[in-house]
Design a protein around this motif. Structure first.
Motif, PDB file in Angstrom:
ATOM      1  N   GLU A 159       8.111  -1.527  -1.267  1.00 43.74           N
ATOM      2  CA  GLU A 159       7.475  -1.797   0.024  1.00 43.74           C
ATOM      3  C   GLU A 159       6.850  -0.533   0.601  1.00 43.74           C
ATOM      4  OE1 GLU A 159      10.700  -3.338   2.224  1.00 43.74           O
ATOM      5  OE2 GLU A 159      10.743  -5.277   1.200  1.00 43.74           O
ATOM      6  N   ALA A 160       7.561   0.608   0.471  1.00 44.21           N
ATOM      7  CA  ALA A 160       7.022   1.865   0.993  1.00 44.21           C
ATOM      8  C   ALA A 160       5.749   2.260   0.241  1.00 44.21           C
ATOM      9  CB  ALA A 160       8.069   2.964   0.880  1.00 44.21           C
ATOM     10  N   ALA A 161       5.751   2.097  -1.095  1.00 47.58           N
ATOM     11  CA  ALA A 161       4.551   2.423  -1.869  1.00 47.58           C
ATOM     12  C   ALA A 161       3.389   1.509  -1.490  1.00 47.58           C
ATOM     13  CB  ALA A 161       4.855   2.306  -3.362  1.00 47.58           C
ATOM     14  N   HIS A 162       3.710   0.242  -1.238  1.00 45.71           N
ATOM     15  CA  HIS A 162       2.663  -0.708  -0.852  1.00 45.71           C
ATOM     16  C   HIS A 162       2.067  -0.330   0.503  1.00 45.71           C
ATOM     17  CE1 HIS A 162       0.614  -4.585  -0.604  1.00 45.71           C
ATOM     18  NE2 HIS A 162       1.066  -4.689   0.630  1.00 45.71           N
ATOM     19  N   ILE A 163       2.922   0.024   1.468  1.00 45.39           N
ATOM     20  CA  ILE A 163       2.435   0.413   2.801  1.00 45.39           C
ATOM     21  C   ILE A 163       1.598   1.685   2.714  1.00 45.39           C
ATOM     22  CG2 ILE A 163       3.181   1.220   5.062  1.00 45.39           C
ATOM     23  CD1 ILE A 163       5.588  -0.655   4.798  1.00 45.39           C
ATOM     24  N   ALA A 164       2.031   2.651   1.882  1.00 39.89           N
ATOM     25  CA  ALA A 164       1.259   3.890   1.729  1.00 39.89           C
ATOM     26  C   ALA A 164      -0.113   3.599   1.139  1.00 39.89           C
ATOM     27  CB  ALA A 164       2.027   4.868   0.844  1.00 39.89           C
ATOM     28  N   GLY A 165      -0.168   2.723   0.127  1.00 39.45           N
ATOM     29  CA  GLY A 165      -1.460   2.377  -0.465  1.00 39.45           C
ATOM     30  C   GLY A 165      -2.392   1.702   0.527  1.00 39.45           C
ATOM     31  N   ARG A 166      -1.852   0.789   1.318  1.00 41.17           N
ATOM     32  CA  ARG A 166      -2.676   0.114   2.325  1.00 41.17           C
ATOM     33  C   ARG A 166      -3.192   1.104   3.364  1.00 41.17           C
ATOM     34  NH1 ARG A 166       0.175  -4.761   5.022  1.00 41.17           N
ATOM     35  NH2 ARG A 166      -1.760  -4.608   6.213  1.00 41.17           N
ATOM     36  N   SER A 167      -2.334   2.029   3.803  1.00 40.48           N
ATOM     37  CA  SER A 167      -2.753   3.012   4.806  1.00 40.48           C
ATOM     38  C   SER A 167      -3.883   3.884   4.268  1.00 40.48           C
ATOM     39  CB  SER A 167      -1.561   3.880   5.215  1.00 40.48           C
ATOM     40  OG  SER A 167      -0.531   3.090   5.771  1.00 40.48           O
ATOM     41  N   VAL A 168      -3.789   4.296   3.005  1.00 45.67           N
ATOM     42  CA  VAL A 168      -4.830   5.134   2.417  1.00 45.67           C
ATOM     43  C   VAL A 168      -6.144   4.369   2.330  1.00 45.67           C
ATOM     44  CG1 VAL A 168      -5.542   6.338   0.325  1.00 45.67           C
ATOM     45  CG2 VAL A 168      -3.211   6.585   1.162  1.00 45.67           C
ATOM     46  N   MET A 169      -6.075   3.118   1.914  1.00 46.73           N
ATOM     47  CA  MET A 169      -7.303   2.325   1.816  1.00 46.73           C
ATOM     48  C   MET A 169      -7.938   2.095   3.192  1.00 46.73           C
ATOM     49  SD  MET A 169      -7.980   1.915  -1.308  1.00 46.73           S
ATOM     50  CE  MET A 169      -7.343   3.605  -1.470  1.00 46.73           C
ATOM     51  N   ILE A 170      -7.124   1.967   4.217  1.00 42.55           N
ATOM     52  CA  ILE A 170      -7.661   1.818   5.573  1.00 42.55           C
ATOM     53  C   ILE A 170      -8.423   3.075   5.985  1.00 42.55           C
ATOM     54  CG2 ILE A 170      -6.965   1.734   7.993  1.00 42.55           C
ATOM     55  CD1 ILE A 170      -4.775  -0.235   7.182  1.00 42.55           C
ATOM     56  N   GLN A 171      -7.865   4.244   5.689  1.00 40.03           N
ATOM     57  CA  GLN A 171      -8.545   5.489   6.037  1.00 40.03           C
ATOM     58  C   GLN A 171      -9.840   5.654   5.248  1.00 40.03           C
ATOM     59  OE1 GLN A 171      -7.550   7.365   8.471  1.00 40.03           O
ATOM     60  NE2 GLN A 171      -5.578   6.393   8.830  1.00 40.03           N
ATOM     61  N   VAL A 172      -9.822   5.309   3.969  1.00 38.30           N
ATOM     62  CA  VAL A 172     -11.028   5.427   3.144  1.00 38.30           C
ATOM     63  C   VAL A 172     -12.110   4.465   3.642  1.00 38.30           C
ATOM     64  CG1 VAL A 172     -11.957   5.086   0.821  1.00 38.30           C
ATOM     65  CG2 VAL A 172      -9.772   6.248   1.128  1.00 38.30           C
ATOM     66  N   THR A 173     -11.710   3.239   4.002  1.00 32.23           N
ATOM     67  CA  THR A 173     -12.680   2.267   4.509  1.00 32.23           C
ATOM     68  C   THR A 173     -13.341   2.766   5.792  1.00 32.23           C
ATOM     69  OG1 THR A 173     -11.397   0.464   3.556  1.00 32.23           O
ATOM     70  CG2 THR A 173     -12.969  -0.106   5.273  1.00 32.23           C
ATOM     71  N   SER A 174     -12.559   3.352   6.681  1.00 32.83           N
ATOM     72  CA  SER A 174     -13.112   3.884   7.931  1.00 32.83           C
ATOM     73  C   SER A 174     -14.109   4.996   7.654  1.00 32.83           C
ATOM     74  CB  SER A 174     -11.984   4.390   8.822  1.00 32.83           C
ATOM     75  OG  SER A 174     -12.490   5.029   9.968  1.00 32.83           O
ATOM     76  N   ALA A 175     -13.772   5.915   6.735  1.00 32.67           N
ATOM     77  CA  ALA A 175     -14.686   7.018   6.409  1.00 32.67           C
ATOM     78  C   ALA A 175     -15.949   6.509   5.729  1.00 32.67           C
ATOM     79  CB  ALA A 175     -13.974   8.031   5.524  1.00 32.67           C
ATOM     80  N   LEU A 176     -15.807   5.552   4.833  1.00 35.78           N
ATOM     81  CA  LEU A 176     -16.975   5.005   4.143  1.00 35.78           C
ATOM     82  C   LEU A 176     -17.951   4.362   5.124  1.00 35.78           C
ATOM     83  CD1 LEU A 176     -15.600   3.362   0.872  1.00 35.78           C
ATOM     84  CD2 LEU A 176     -17.183   5.278   1.057  1.00 35.78           C
ATOM     85  N   ALA A 177     -17.433   3.653   6.117  1.00 31.28           N
ATOM     86  CA  ALA A 177     -18.311   2.999   7.089  1.00 31.28           C
ATOM     87  C   ALA A 177     -19.174   4.023   7.804  1.00 31.28           C
ATOM     88  CB  ALA A 177     -17.474   2.207   8.084  1.00 31.28           C
ATOM     89  N   GLN A 178     -18.602   5.180   8.154  1.00 28.51           N
ATOM     90  CA  GLN A 178     -19.390   6.199   8.837  1.00 28.51           C
ATOM     91  C   GLN A 178     -20.420   6.848   7.912  1.00 28.51           C
ATOM     92  OE1 GLN A 178     -17.093   8.886  11.369  1.00 28.51           O
ATOM     93  NE2 GLN A 178     -15.336   7.511  11.233  1.00 28.51           N
TER      94      GLN A 178
END
Length: 778
Positions: free
Chosen positions: A439-458
């Motif tokens: 579960e911790a690895a899954h949450i970490a992966g989701r958090s990283v993808m959220i940050q990458v998505t935000s940066a890509l949009a900009q």
């Protein structure tokens, strides 16, 4: 005139001449009748006194009989409990003995099989040697050179620690995606995005999964940690209690270190001292570090175990009976932890304090798991487990529960007994801890993808603005106007009057008011309960126990108040995210400790006078006794009743008894008033100091969130500025640079490839999300 008194008649007091002259006319028969009446009255009084004495004697005998019967019943119940405990201990000892005997038999069988195999191998080698010798005797020996010396076989290398599990393909894919996004942000000169992405990437490499083990004193927390890691890393003994948190993490070789507090008032970070694993008990236990005299923050122990190799960190904590001192670390650590193991032994049901503690922990920690320890010592542990689940269900607390025996786990590990391992409950608990890691690895992966998505949009907004300006130069002015309006909207988000800032400010103002009111309400309820307890007894007899109870109750209320603050702060954060439309890039402020630092500094000081008769009240009692004797004798003499001195003494004793009761009642009332006054002052100090600490924590979190969101709004401003600047310079660059359009198309294609990787990873995380916990939730 002579002062010689008149002669008195037999049985009558002497009378003065005037009295005798006044009584002279009375006839002798009247005096006899009066004397008989007095005697009859005295006889009746004596009979009544004897009757009362007899009744009092019978009452005392009946009371003594009742006390004796109650004592016999208590002794019988204690004997039955002792017999039951002895039976349970004998059963546990028999189980251990049987397990040890089974292990010894298995070991003997294995040794016998090994000896038999060695004998068979030796016999085969001897037979082969005899056959070779026979063949050599039948064949002439050829003339050959002497055989070369054979080197001795190398010594076996010591067993090496198993390497940490390699990162999964998905984790490596995510890391490469982050690196690609960082490269793109660097090319577009967005250092702010580069810094945020580098912080996000650490979530993929920092695999530490922190799991504190909490519970009341002497519930088996240290034994549980030792059983899980299959090593005696935490000190365990009947007379030893954990004094400071002890972190157990993975290391290639045994290591240990002690982390010290900074000096009071220095505001430093403290320091770390390397110690040997053998010195851990002298630092981490109450026996070696009573009352945390060494001023330690924690003790860390490193050990090579497969359970810890994937980043699991178990934290053995002191008992959570209060929030002062080191005990608060068990609570303050919960919001930063991935899961929490709450430990309660099987000898008793959950107490009200434990249920309330769990009710607050559920708000502070994402995953709470209850472990019922010492099942090998309690034959009826299943009944205790069912009752605990019922208590939690009625309290609205839904958590998972697992039975566990540290002793059976130890014996099973030493003997290699799979059946005993399953009986200890270790496989199920270890499987649940593995799910926590997933579960911790899954949450970490989701958090990283959220940050990458935000940066890509900009980055994509800047690239598209440049591309649009190159494709249609005629729309240049309209495009720049649109981008300028977007920048103006982004600039407007920094104004203090914006909606999100109002939501943040109003939300935390409500939190401050609600938590302060909640704290005062809870403290006043505890004060009322304390006053009722004081009024029901003598506070001087059990003041230490009462003080300990009061501290625990107020500490529990402070923790629940802190849980309310954490829960409300999460709600406000979600509301602000909705106003900013930034749900894809959640912001988490730096965690703060529970508002309980001042609990250890608060004192409840009340001094009581001795419960016996003090010197100051002895004189009033003697005055009552003397006054009663004098009053009766003087009145009887004046009335001519002739009451003997003994009756005066009886009356004096009665009045003295009433005086003693009255003075004792006054003294008890004074002790109660002093106790209530002390509790009231202690409660007021609690409200003022803990409330002040709580308000400071609220303001701290509010500032942290405002700064984080302001930084994120700044990113939006920089993105809008970059897009507008790109659109303005694209037309001029396109006139002189024929390859500008091809390069920007290549940039957009690269960004599309990165986004495709992000989409693939997000879908993979959705498909491989850990299944929710099973039906163990109570």
């Amino acid at each position: 005139m002579s002062t010689q008194p008149w002669p008195a008649s037999s049985g009558e007091p002497a009378e003065s001449p005037p009295e005798r002259a006044a009584a002279a006319p009375a006839a002798p028969s009247d005096r006899v009748a009066e004397a008989r009446a007095v005697e009859e009255k005295a006889e009746k009084a004596r009979a009544a006194a004897l009757a009362r004495a007899e009744a009092a004697k019978k009452a005392r005998e009946a009371d003594a009989a009742r006390r004796k019967a109650a004592q016999q019943a208590a002794e019988q119940k204690a004997a039955e409990l002792e017999a039951a405990e002895q039976q349970a201990v004998e059963a546990a000892a028999a189980a251990r003995k049987a397990a040890e005997q089974k292990a010894a038999e298995q070991k003997a069988a294995e040794q016998k099989a090994a000896e038999q195999k060695a004998a068979e191998q030796k016999a085969a080698e001897q037979k082969a040697a005899e056959q070779a010798a026979a063949r050599q005797a039948a064949t002439p020996a050829p003339q050959v050179a002497a055989p070369p010396k054979v080197a001795a076989p190398p010594k076996a290398a010591p067993a090496r620690a198993p390497a940490a599990k390699a990162p999964s393909a998905a984790s490596k894919h995510a890391g490469d995606t982050v690196d690609m996004t960082i490269k793109a942000a660097t090319a577009y000169e967005r250092e702010d995005l580069v810094a945020r992405l580098r912080v996000a990437k650490k979530l993929l490499t920092d695999n530490a999964i922190r799991i504190p083990v909490v519970g009341e004193f002497k519930q088996g927390k240290s034994s549980l940690v030792n059983a899980l890691v299959e090593a005696a890393v935490c000190p365990v003994d009947d007379d030893i209690a954990t004094a400071v948190p002890t972190e157990v993490r993975h290391a290639a070789s045994p290591t240990a270190s002690a982390h010290f507090e900074a000096l009071p008032g220095s505001k430093g970070a403290g320091w770390t001292e390397t110690i040997t694993p053998e010195e851990v008990p002298s630092y981490a236990s109450e026996a070696g570090n009573p009352g945390n005299a060494r001023r330690l923050v924690s003790v860390s122990v490193g050990i090579n175990r497969p359970l810890l190799a994937e980043g699991l960190v178990l934290v053995d904590t002191p008992g959570v009976g209060g929030l002062g001192g080191v005990n608060q670390s068990a609570v303050a650590d919960l919001p930063r932890s991935h899961a929490c193991l709450f430990v309660s032994d099987a000898s008793r049901e959950l107490t009200d304090n434990e249920v309330r503690f769990l009710h607050a922990v559920v708000d502070l920690c994402p995953t709470v798991i209850m472990v019922l320890t010492k099942t090998d010592l309690t034959p009826h542990w299943r009944r205790i487990l069912e009752r605990n689940q019922s208590h939690l269900h009625h309290a609205g607390v839904r958590i998972e529960t697992y039975p566990f025996s540290s002793e059976l786990r130890r014996i099973a590990t030493e003997a290699g007994d799979a059946e005993l391992e399953a009986e200890s409950g270790a496989p199920e608990l270890l499987a649940r801890l593995q799910r926590v890691r997933e579960e911790a690895a899954h949450i970490a992966g989701r958090s990283v993808m959220i940050q990458v998505t935000s940066a890509l949009a900009q980055l994509e907004s800047t690239a598209r603005a440049r591309r649009d300006a190159l494709v249609d130069p005629a729309r240049h002015e309209a495009l720049v106007a649109e981008l300028a309006a977007a920048k103006q909207r982004a600039d407007g988000l920094r104004d203090k009057g914006t909606k999100w800032q109002s939501v943040l400010t109003d939300g935390f103002a409500d939190i401050s008011a609600d938590t302060d009111f909640d704290l005062r309400t809870r403290a006043r309820a505890v004060q009322k309960e304390a006053d009722e307890a004081i009024e029901a007894g003598d506070p001087a007899k059990n003041w230490e126990e009462f003080t300990d109870w009061l501290r625990r109750r107020l500490a529990a209320e402070a923790m629940e108040n802190y849980a309310l603050f954490v829960r409300r702060a999460k709600d406000v954060a979600m509301n602000v995210e909705q106003q900013l439309d930034m749900a894809e890039s959640r912001i988490t402020a730096r965690s703060v400790d529970a508002p309980a630092d001042v609990m250890a500094q608060m004192r409840l000081d009340v001094e009581f006078a001795p419960s016996g008769l003090r010197q100051s009240i002895k004189l009033p009692i003697l005055q009552k006794v003397f006054g009663g004797v004098v009053m009766l004798t003087m009145i009887s003499n004046m009335a001519g009743l002739g009451i003997p001195m003994a009756a005066g003494l009886v009356l004096g004793a009665v009045l003295g008894g009433f005086g003693i009761k009255e003075e004792r009642k006054k003294a008890l009332e004074k002790r109660r008033n002093d106790a209530k006054s002390g509790v009231r002052k202690y409660t007021d100090d609690f409200i003022n100091q803990v409330g002040k600490d709580s308000r400071d924590a609220i303001r701290h979190v509010q500032r942290e969130l405002r700064a984080a969101w302001t930084e994120r709004v700044g990113e939006l401003q920089r993105a809008a500025t970059a897009a507008m600047t790109a659109a303005q310079t694209a037309v001029q660059a396109g006139k002189t640079d024929t390859g500008a359009r091809e390069r920007i198309e290549q940039d957009l294609e690269s960004l599309r490839l990165v986004r495709a990787r992000v989409d693939d990873l997000s879908e993979h995380l959705r498909r491989t999300a850990p299944a929710p916990a099973g039906s163990r939730a109570s």
